[in-house]
Design a protein around this motif. Structure first.
Motif, PDB file in Angstrom:
ATOM      1  N   SER A  30       2.467  -0.708  13.698  1.00 55.82           N
ATOM      2  CA  SER A  30       1.183  -1.196  13.181  1.00 55.82           C
ATOM      3  C   SER A  30      -0.003  -0.609  13.931  1.00 55.82           C
ATOM      4  N   LEU A  34      -2.471   0.195  10.901  1.00 55.60           N
ATOM      5  CA  LEU A  34      -3.737  -0.525  10.847  1.00 55.60           C
ATOM      6  C   LEU A  34      -4.946   0.417  10.894  1.00 55.60           C
ATOM      7  N   ALA A  44     -11.413  -4.690   8.713  1.00 58.31           N
ATOM      8  CA  ALA A  44     -10.325  -4.934   9.657  1.00 58.31           C
ATOM      9  C   ALA A  44      -9.470  -6.127   9.249  1.00 58.31           C
ATOM     10  N   ALA A  47      -7.338  -5.115   6.305  1.00 59.22           N
ATOM     11  CA  ALA A  47      -6.296  -4.200   6.769  1.00 59.22           C
ATOM     12  C   ALA A  47      -5.183  -4.974   7.466  1.00 59.22           C
ATOM     13  N   ASN A  48      -5.558  -5.971   8.250  1.00 57.03           N
ATOM     14  CA  ASN A  48      -4.584  -6.811   8.950  1.00 57.03           C
ATOM     15  C   ASN A  48      -3.672  -7.522   7.953  1.00 57.03           C
ATOM     16  N   ASN A  51      -1.457  -4.855   5.834  1.00 54.85           N
ATOM     17  CA  ASN A  51      -0.376  -4.297   6.636  1.00 54.85           C
ATOM     18  C   ASN A  51       0.886  -5.155   6.568  1.00 54.85           C
ATOM     19  N   ALA A 157       0.649  -6.097  15.545  1.00 51.21           N
ATOM     20  CA  ALA A 157       0.855  -4.845  16.279  1.00 51.21           C
ATOM     21  C   ALA A 157       1.447  -5.096  17.655  1.00 51.21           C
TER      22      ALA A 157
END
Length: 251
Positions: A30, A34, A44, A47-48, A51, A157
């Motif tokens: 990740s 990411l 962000a 995207a989090n 993912n 991540a």
């Protein structure tokens, strides 16, 4: 000029296939997916959430491979999963903007600690022995996986590295550790993804493009882990941890 969706999908498929292998064998994929999703224009937070689709697809194919080869210790996997599930819900609910540089430095420090632990391998003699779950050991597992779940729900991540460390401390070999890791991540990702979906923080077209690649990578990673065994997987994890830690420290 915006990048055509076909190119975005192709790029995500390729990076998904690569990180799917890395995530199953070690972790940290990740840290690549990411930034790619953010580079493609997603906020962000979105995207989090997006993912997580890739992580879910990768985990489904990987767990199928581990179960087929009877490498998943189901009882221990469930013991790890239940507290992680509770923690992941809290982590996903707390997923807000944090200082990126501070996060990277903390994660790098964790990864260096993992690398040192793996190289020393103080419980190597236990790898080939049955794991006896005492009350104390069970309590330690429950507490540690609750906090791992919080972290995984919040960011994802690097969570694989934390799971590897938590289980290495109990003397498991890395093949079975990876099987448990995949199972735990599969279950808590379902809940974490649901939280992001409810808050409209998922881009489905990009997420599914990533997911197809992750699924392929998860399938390949499982077969590599089973066929190569603990010592080979340990080398892959050590190299991966070192490279990601170096990247995070240098920026």
């Amino acid at each position: 000029m915006d990048t055509p969706f076909a190119l975005q999908a192709a790029a995500l498929f390729l990076i998904g296939a690569f990180t799917g292998v890395i995530n199953v064998l070690a972790g940290g994929g990740s840290l690549l997916t990411l930034p790619m999703l953010i580079f493609l224009g997603l906020p962000a937070s979105v995207a989090n959430g997006t993912n997580r689709i890739g992580i879910l697809c990768q985990s489904i194919t990987a767990i199928g491979g581990f179960r087929q080869k009877k490498m998943l210790p189901t009882g221990l996997a469930l013991l790890c999963t239940l507290p992680a599930l509770a923690g992941s819900y809290l982590g996903a609910r707390w997923a807000v903007d944090i200082d990126d540089r501070l996060f990277e430095q903390i994660l790098a420090a964790i990864m260096i600690g993992i690398l040192i632990f793996m190289l020393i391998d103080p419980v190597k003699k236990l790898h080939d022995k049955p794991l006896h779950i005492t009350r104390l050991r069970g309590a330690v597992i429950v507490v540690s996986f609750f906090f791992i779940g919080i972290y995984g729900g919040f960011v994802q991540a690097g969570v694989g590295f934390l799971i590897i460390t938590a289980l290495l401390a109990h003397g498991l070999d890395l093949v079975r550790i990876n099987a448990i890791k995949v199972f735990v991540v599969l279950v808590f990702t379902v809940l974490a993804l649901a939280v992001f979906v409810v808050h409209d923080q998922v881009n489905w077209p990009l997420g599914l493009s990533l997911g197809v690649g992750n699924a392929l990578g998860g399938w390949l990673g499982t077969r590599l882990a089973i066929s190569k065994g603990h010592d080979w997987t340990k080398k892959v994890v050590s190299i991966t941890v070192f490279l990601f830690a170096l990247k995070l420290l240098l920026g």
